[in-house]
Enzyme design. Structure first.
Site, PDB file in Angstrom:
ATOM      1  N   ARG A  72       0.885  -1.182   0.000  1.00 30.78           N
ATOM      2  CA  ARG A  72       0.000   0.000   0.000  1.00 30.78           C
ATOM      3  C   ARG A  72       0.912   1.218   0.000  1.00 30.78           C
ATOM      4  NH1 ARG A  72      -5.298   1.561   3.584  1.00 30.78           N
ATOM      5  NH2 ARG A  72      -6.181   0.167   2.017  1.00 30.78           N
ATOM      6  N   GLN A 113     -10.421  -3.659  -3.106  1.00 27.68           N
ATOM      7  CA  GLN A 113     -11.737  -3.221  -2.632  1.00 27.68           C
ATOM      8  C   GLN A 113     -12.828  -3.567  -3.642  1.00 27.68           C
ATOM      9  OE1 GLN A 113     -12.421  -1.516   0.481  1.00 27.68           O
ATOM     10  NE2 GLN A 113     -14.452  -2.229  -0.129  1.00 27.68           N
ATOM     11  N   ASP A 123     -17.148   7.751  -1.453  1.00 25.25           N
ATOM     12  CA  ASP A 123     -15.901   7.567  -0.696  1.00 25.25           C
ATOM     13  C   ASP A 123     -15.588   8.913  -0.050  1.00 25.25           C
ATOM     14  OD1 ASP A 123     -13.472   6.580   0.264  1.00 25.25           O
ATOM     15  OD2 ASP A 123     -12.444   6.658  -1.673  1.00 25.25           O
ATOM     16  N   CYS A 142     -16.389   2.153   0.812  1.00 27.11           N
ATOM     17  CA  CYS A 142     -15.271   1.262   1.146  1.00 27.11           C
ATOM     18  C   CYS A 142     -14.835   1.391   2.602  1.00 27.11           C
ATOM     19  CB  CYS A 142     -14.101   1.498   0.197  1.00 27.11           C
ATOM     20  SG  CYS A 142     -13.341   3.129   0.347  1.00 27.11           S
ATOM     21  N   ARG A 175     -13.920  -8.191   2.162  1.00 28.08           N
ATOM     22  CA  ARG A 175     -12.487  -8.022   1.880  1.00 28.08           C
ATOM     23  C   ARG A 175     -11.757  -9.326   2.215  1.00 28.08           C
ATOM     24  NH1 ARG A 175     -10.283  -2.939   1.699  1.00 28.08           N
ATOM     25  NH2 ARG A 175      -8.445  -4.096   1.027  1.00 28.08           N
TER      26      ARG A 175
HETATM   27  N1  NVA Z   1      -9.885   6.975  -1.307  1.00 24.22           N
HETATM   28  C1  NVA Z   1      -9.514   6.527   0.023  1.00 24.22           C
HETATM   29  C2  NVA Z   1      -9.790   5.077   0.183  1.00 24.22           C
HETATM   30  C3  NVA Z   1      -9.453   4.519   1.551  1.00 24.22           C
HETATM   31  C4  NVA Z   1      -9.662   3.044   1.670  1.00 24.22           C
HETATM   32  C5  NVA Z   1      -8.056   6.849   0.263  1.00 24.22           C
HETATM   33  O1  NVA Z   1      -7.242   6.649  -0.652  1.00 24.22           O
HETATM   34  O2  NVA Z   1      -7.726   7.314   1.353  1.00 24.22           O
HETATM   35  N1   CP Z   2     -11.313   0.170   2.639  1.00 21.60           N
HETATM   36  C1   CP Z   2     -10.046   0.056   3.046  1.00 21.60           C
HETATM   37  O1   CP Z   2      -9.117  -0.206   2.274  1.00 21.60           O
HETATM   38  O2   CP Z   2      -9.878   0.226   4.387  1.00 21.60           O
HETATM   39  P1   CP Z   2      -8.500   0.364   5.175  1.00 21.60           P
HETATM   40  O3   CP Z   2      -7.876   1.688   4.778  1.00 21.60           O
HETATM   41  O4   CP Z   2      -8.905   0.335   6.630  1.00 21.60           O
HETATM   42  O5   CP Z   2      -7.589  -0.765   4.821  1.00 21.60           O
END
Ligand code: NVA
Ligand code: CP
Length: 301
Positions: free
Chosen positions: A104, A134, A219, A259, A287
């Site tokens: 990530r 997701q 979102d 999400c 998930r």
């Molecule tokens: N668009 C959000 C999704 C979090 C799961 C982000 O990137 O923070």
């Molecule tokens: N939806 C999602 O990816 O959640 P987290 O940021 O908690 O992993």
């Protein structure tokens, strides 16, 4: 042998994605019945996080444990990567020891570079561009509640962000219509519009975009890394809240997804996310099941 990575949803073709969603549903049923299934005995997944997470971390870690394997949490700031060790070197070394790596991070180019040097599958656990894991869970959730999504109308409300981009990929792969309602200046990136133009429509008015929709999705207005834009975004996105007014123009049996994490009173009202049309909690649970199906797909021949 070329290594199979999962960096965007389009790393799967239509039939692979459909099979994976069915498998996720099966794995969920097996777990509910208490069946022990450990295809990843002695396998190790490394999880490298440069951004925060609750769901992604817990679902991958739990999935590996249920599969008889192990997951290793690496916070970038506590590893040498956070002190400037090149991505290429980190990837070579990690992939020489573990069986799969979830990353990530911020720039999508970084995970592409990581994958290029990895001798094991790399899974995208979210980048600034996309969030494909997701979408596996979201599509599983839709299928469980309503059946095939082909030919349905889905409406994305809010920021043209990583989640929106992955919805665009899903529309193309699973053949549904995606209406996208974003404030001016927050539209999805052009490269994703070009890739998916036959399946999407940009409709700036959120009510028009939601009309007769089967699924409404939103979102957060400020994603991770955009914290300093929060106040400006709250002003710019105000007309784009998903609330009961907006849900009323969608089909009466329309579902709502998010999400998570959610900001009640910003992108969604509490009565929608906590109301009867919301499937956000199944979506979060899925998930686990969807990513187990992904791990099995990538690691079990
Ligand atoms: N668009 C959000 C999704 C979090 C799961 C982000 O990137 O923070
Ligand atoms: N939806 C999602 O990816 O959640 P987290 O940021 O908690 O992993």
């Amino acid at each position: 042998m070329t290594v199979r990575h999962f960096l965007t949803l389009t790393d799967l073709d239509r039939s692979e994605l459909k099979a994976l969603l069915q498998r996720a549903i099966e794995l969920k049923a097996m777990l509910r019945m208490g069946e022990i299934y450990e295809p990843l005995n002695n396998k190790v997944l490394a999880m490298l996080f440069e951004k925060s997470s609750t769901r992604t971390r817990v679902s991958f870690e739990t999935g590996m444990a249920q599969f008889g394997g192990h997951a290793l949490f690496l916070a970038a700031r506590d590893s040498q990567l956070g002190r400037g060790e090149p991505v290429e070197d980190s990837s070579r070394v990690l992939s020489s020891m573990v069986d799969c790596i979830m990353v990530r991070t911020f720039e999508h180019e970084k995970i592409e570079l990581f994958a290029k040097y990895s001798s094991v599958p790399v899974i995208n656990g979210l980048t600034d561009d996309v969030h494909p894991c997701q979408l596996l869970a979201d599509m599983q959730t839709y299928v469980e509640h309503r059946g095939d999504i082909q030919g349905k109308t889905v409406t994305w409300i809010g920021d043209g962000n990583n989640m929106c981009h992955s919805y665009m990929h899903a529309a193309k792969l699973l053949d549904f219509k995606l209406n996208i309602a974003c404030p001016q200046g927050y539209e999805p990136e052009q490269k994703f519009i070009d890739e998916t133009s036959d399946y999407i429509e940009l409709i700036s008015d959120p009510h028009k975009a939601s009309a007769h929709s089967d699924l409404v999705v939103t979102d957060v207005w400020a994603s991770m890394g955009q914290e300093e834009e929060q106040e400006r975004r709250i002003r710019d996105f105000k007309p784009y809240q998903v609330n009961t007014d907006l849900m009323q123009v969608a089909k009466p049996d329309a579902l709502f997804m998010h999400c998570l994490p959610a900001h009640r009173g910003e992108e969604v009202s509490a009565d929608v996310i906590d109301g009867p049309q919301s499937v956000a909690w199944d979506e979060a649970e899925n998930r686990l099941h969807a990513q187990k199906a992904l791990l099995e797909f990538l690691l079990v021949s």
